[in-house]
Design a protein around this motif. Sequence first.
Motif, mmCIF file in Angstrom:
data_model
loop_
_atom_site.group_PDB
_atom_site.id
_atom_site.type_symbol
_atom_site.label_atom_id
_atom_site.label_comp_id
_atom_site.label_asym_id
_atom_site.label_seq_id
_atom_site.Cartn_x
_atom_site.Cartn_y
_atom_site.Cartn_z
ATOM 1 N N GLY A 46 0.913 -1.062 0.059
ATOM 2 C CA GLY A 46 0.110 -0.051 -0.089
ATOM 3 C C GLY A 46 0.904 1.265 0.051
ATOM 4 O O GLY A 46 2.156 1.182 0.058
ATOM 5 N N VAL A 47 0.255 2.448 -0.121
ATOM 6 C CA VAL A 47 0.928 3.627 -0.096
ATOM 7 C C VAL A 47 0.534 4.535 1.185
ATOM 8 O O VAL A 47 -0.466 4.041 1.803
ATOM 9 N N ALA A 62 9.729 7.372 0.772
ATOM 10 C CA ALA A 62 9.850 8.042 -0.414
ATOM 11 C C ALA A 62 9.860 6.875 -1.656
ATOM 12 O O ALA A 62 9.077 6.816 -2.558
ATOM 13 N N HIS A 63 10.632 5.840 -1.537
ATOM 14 C CA HIS A 63 10.678 4.831 -2.359
ATOM 15 C C HIS A 63 9.213 4.065 -2.390
ATOM 16 O O HIS A 63 8.670 3.517 -3.435
ATOM 17 N N LEU A 64 8.471 4.002 -1.346
ATOM 18 C CA LEU A 64 7.239 3.327 -1.155
ATOM 19 C C LEU A 64 6.224 4.022 -2.016
ATOM 20 O O LEU A 64 5.255 3.428 -2.656
ATOM 21 N N ASN A 65 6.507 5.454 -2.229
ATOM 22 C CA ASN A 65 5.263 6.165 -2.797
ATOM 23 C C ASN A 65 5.782 6.810 -4.109
ATOM 24 O O ASN A 65 5.019 7.715 -4.608
ATOM 25 N N GLY A 89 -1.855 8.471 -6.765
ATOM 26 C CA GLY A 89 -2.837 8.101 -5.657
ATOM 27 C C GLY A 89 -2.166 8.686 -4.134
ATOM 28 O O GLY A 89 -2.345 8.277 -3.232
ATOM 29 N N THR A 90 -0.974 9.166 -4.518
ATOM 30 C CA THR A 90 -0.140 9.952 -3.394
ATOM 31 C C THR A 90 0.143 11.525 -3.262
ATOM 32 O O THR A 90 1.051 11.883 -2.835
#
Length: 581
Positions: A199-200, A222-225, A243-244
Amino acid sequence: MSGTSSTGVIGSGPSALYFLKNLLDRLHQMESPPRRISIFEKSHIMGTGMPYSPETTNIHSRSNISSEELPRLPQSFADWLRDQPAATLEELGVEPPVDEEAVYPRLALGRYFQAQHRVLVDRLREAGVEVHEFPGCRISDIRADAGGGVTLVTGEGAEHRLDRVVVATGHHWPNKDKPAAGYYSSPWPIHKLVPEKDGVLNFAIGTLGASLSAFDVVNTLAHLNGSFSRNDDGVLTYAAAPGTEDFRIVMHSAEGLLPHLQFAQEEPMREIYRHVSLDELLALVDAQGYLRLERYFDKVCRPALLRAFQKDGMPEMVDLLSAPNFRLRDFVEKMTDEHDYADAFEGMRQEMEEARISVENDRPVHWKEYMDDLMYTLNFHAELLPAEDHIRLSGEVMPFLMNVVAAMPLESGEVLLALHDAGKLELMEGRVELAEEQPHADSTRIVVSGGRRDAVIDYRMFIDCGGQKPLELSDYPFPSLVRAGDVREARALFADPAEAARVPEKKRDKLCTGEDGRPAYRVGGLDIDPFYRLVRADGMPDSRLHDISFPLTTGLRPYSYGLQACNETARILIEGWMRHG
């Protein structure tokens, strides 16, 4: 090999690793070397240590130390990396060719330490020492036996009797997380910050601190999003994932400072007595037995820094330091102001150019390097400071060192600038406190004061990245030692008893009474002697009990320079064994 002693080592991370290395180096010079060593590790992975373990960190957590700065182990970090197959390097986030001056992900260092641990264990066995390893074994208690020796109790209730023990448990993070409210008392293990099922996090996130630990959080989330790439000019940029739109991170810094960036060094290894000999240092101790902080600055730091600023071509600082009335506080304020920008990110961008010139052209920044050495020296003699100077050191000097002298790798600075340019990262100045009343069950409210603007902010995720704090006696994980008075809190007496009455209100709970009835101050952590023997409640060191864990000794060793200090600490401990048996 003669010798009948048995030694227990609790922990197998870098502190334990360098203990084994220094023991091996001096083994045949010891009158009574240990015949048996038992190593207990609560993790199932031997040799990595918490900051470098896949159980606690990830590929986005970068170290801030290069191979040339690592104290020597059987094989250098760079050479070990060169021996790895391409698939392993890719897994560890290492892009060839390997460079001695480059910094790599912490996971790579952890794998390296694991390999060196195996080599050292094998070499000790070849030298005639029995080595027993206990992975996945948590030591829940220690008893100093009345008849001599020490008993270790495991979490399952098994007991191991040994002649002496070295506590090398490393970092310790009391678990005060409140996931429902999004509050995390530390970033570790960092996996807990990542939502399940890829998820984000489409909301604002706060961090307490803008340190290297905060960077690990920023880089991971940051890498996740989103993702990073370089444009045609070679500048790192950040693109947020769909979506972020509401994802952003706010780093809260009391002084509104970002860390200084990596710089070239004349001597990458710190030395305790580079700028002053032991005899010269002890000659500065006054009639009361104290080394005063201002005297240390005047007699040791001032001449060294004068040489450094002359080398750096900074005549203004040479003139200031040449004036006898320019004191330690003046120096801290002056150099902090040099790093204080109206916009911290623009200041970092400016410093990035200077740092890149320093690193790429091998131009040392001498004053930062010398300041590191000078504080490293003081670190190993901080028990000579009176309480007044411990308070000054922790309140004035250490924040300066952590923000101005601490070196962030250039690649990490690029990440921060890319996120800021993308509108995803900001820095907020001011002291942070958790609100007395938390009005929402699903968020954490903080109160910011003393900066450019006061604020009350609710965060769905707020992470304390303030770093390892000294553990209190109540946090010591071995309760029998506490109950029996075999350990005590580190404290320092006041040189002037009247100074105790001037301690700020928020620190008055640290006041206590020394054994002679004089006012004293609890500096944090446990009391140790110069050879890392634990000091009992009666003030005497116990030759059976040694503690080299940073969170437990940081009160009396406040500027432990990472892995280099691990090696130095182990060397001093072994020297103590050779002196005192």
